[in-house]
Scaffold this motif. Structure first.
Motif, mmCIF file in Angstrom:
data_model
loop_
_atom_site.group_PDB
_atom_site.id
_atom_site.type_symbol
_atom_site.label_atom_id
_atom_site.label_comp_id
_atom_site.label_asym_id
_atom_site.label_seq_id
_atom_site.Cartn_x
_atom_site.Cartn_y
_atom_site.Cartn_z
ATOM 1 N N ILE A 97 0.749 -1.157 -0.069
ATOM 2 C CA ILE A 97 0.050 0.069 -0.046
ATOM 3 C C ILE A 97 0.663 1.270 0.112
ATOM 4 N N VAL A 98 0.504 2.261 -1.004
ATOM 5 C CA VAL A 98 1.093 3.381 -0.767
ATOM 6 C C VAL A 98 0.036 4.701 -0.399
ATOM 7 N N TRP A 99 0.421 5.355 0.319
ATOM 8 C CA TRP A 99 -0.406 6.484 0.587
ATOM 9 C C TRP A 99 0.000 7.901 -0.041
ATOM 10 N N TYR A 100 -0.847 8.677 -0.535
ATOM 11 C CA TYR A 100 -0.446 10.102 -1.235
ATOM 12 C C TYR A 100 -1.338 10.936 -0.688
ATOM 13 N N ILE A 101 -0.714 12.223 -0.499
ATOM 14 C CA ILE A 101 -1.263 13.626 -0.175
ATOM 15 C C ILE A 101 -0.862 14.697 -1.432
ATOM 16 N N ASN A 102 -1.746 15.075 -2.374
ATOM 17 C CA ASN A 102 -1.456 15.957 -3.485
ATOM 18 C C ASN A 102 -0.560 15.214 -4.372
ATOM 19 N N ARG A 113 8.262 6.639 2.973
ATOM 20 C CA ARG A 113 8.785 6.411 4.275
ATOM 21 C C ARG A 113 7.681 5.206 4.898
ATOM 22 N N GLU A 114 8.353 4.393 5.661
ATOM 23 C CA GLU A 114 7.663 3.176 6.150
ATOM 24 C C GLU A 114 6.492 3.538 7.149
ATOM 25 N N GLY A 115 5.559 2.946 7.075
ATOM 26 C CA GLY A 115 4.320 3.032 8.152
ATOM 27 C C GLY A 115 3.991 1.770 8.814
ATOM 28 N N HIS A 116 3.042 1.999 9.378
ATOM 29 C CA HIS A 116 2.632 0.564 10.156
ATOM 30 C C HIS A 116 1.117 0.404 10.009
ATOM 31 N N PRO A 117 0.595 -0.419 9.164
ATOM 32 C CA PRO A 117 -1.026 -0.551 8.883
ATOM 33 C C PRO A 117 -1.457 -1.219 10.137
#
Length: 109
Positions: free
Chosen positions: A30-35, A105-109
């Motif tokens: 999964i990759v999250w995006y802002i703008n 950057r690495e996140g934690h689901p």
């Protein structure tokens, strides 16, 4: 009350269901995006439900120091959703997703 549209913010999420070779214990990415900018990534945990089985909820939590603690003149905020859509592939295609995966950057689901 007259509503003036502020500059828009676009939030995005790209979910790749199939695992890549070498991933162990995860089903995908999964990759999250802002703008349009990749801001975080995470592997999909092995026991997660498939994406098409999920329900989607728009949720905004307001609290803390929103707007520097200043309230609007009438004491209210508005959330306006201009558009909600689902696409078969992320903006720029899966090649862009792979590049974004490497740089986010690495996140934690």
């Amino acid at each position: 009350m007259q509503y003036e549209r502020p500059e828009g913010v676009t939030f995005g999420l790209a979910w790749e269901e199939s695992p890549k070779p070498g991933d162990r214990g995860e089903r995908g990415r999964i990759v999250w995006y802002i703008n349009g900018k990749a801001v975080m990534k995470a592997k999909i945990p092995d026991k997660s439900r498939r994406f098409e089985e999920m329900q989607y909820i728009l949720n905004v939590a307001m609290g803390g120091n929103v707007c520097g603690g200043a309230l609007p003149a009438d004491g209210t905020y508005q959330l306006v959703v201009h558009e909600l859509k689902m696409c078969a592939e992320p903006v720029g295609g899966w090649q862009a997703f792979d590049r974004d995966w490497q740089n986010a950057r690495e996140g934690h689901p």
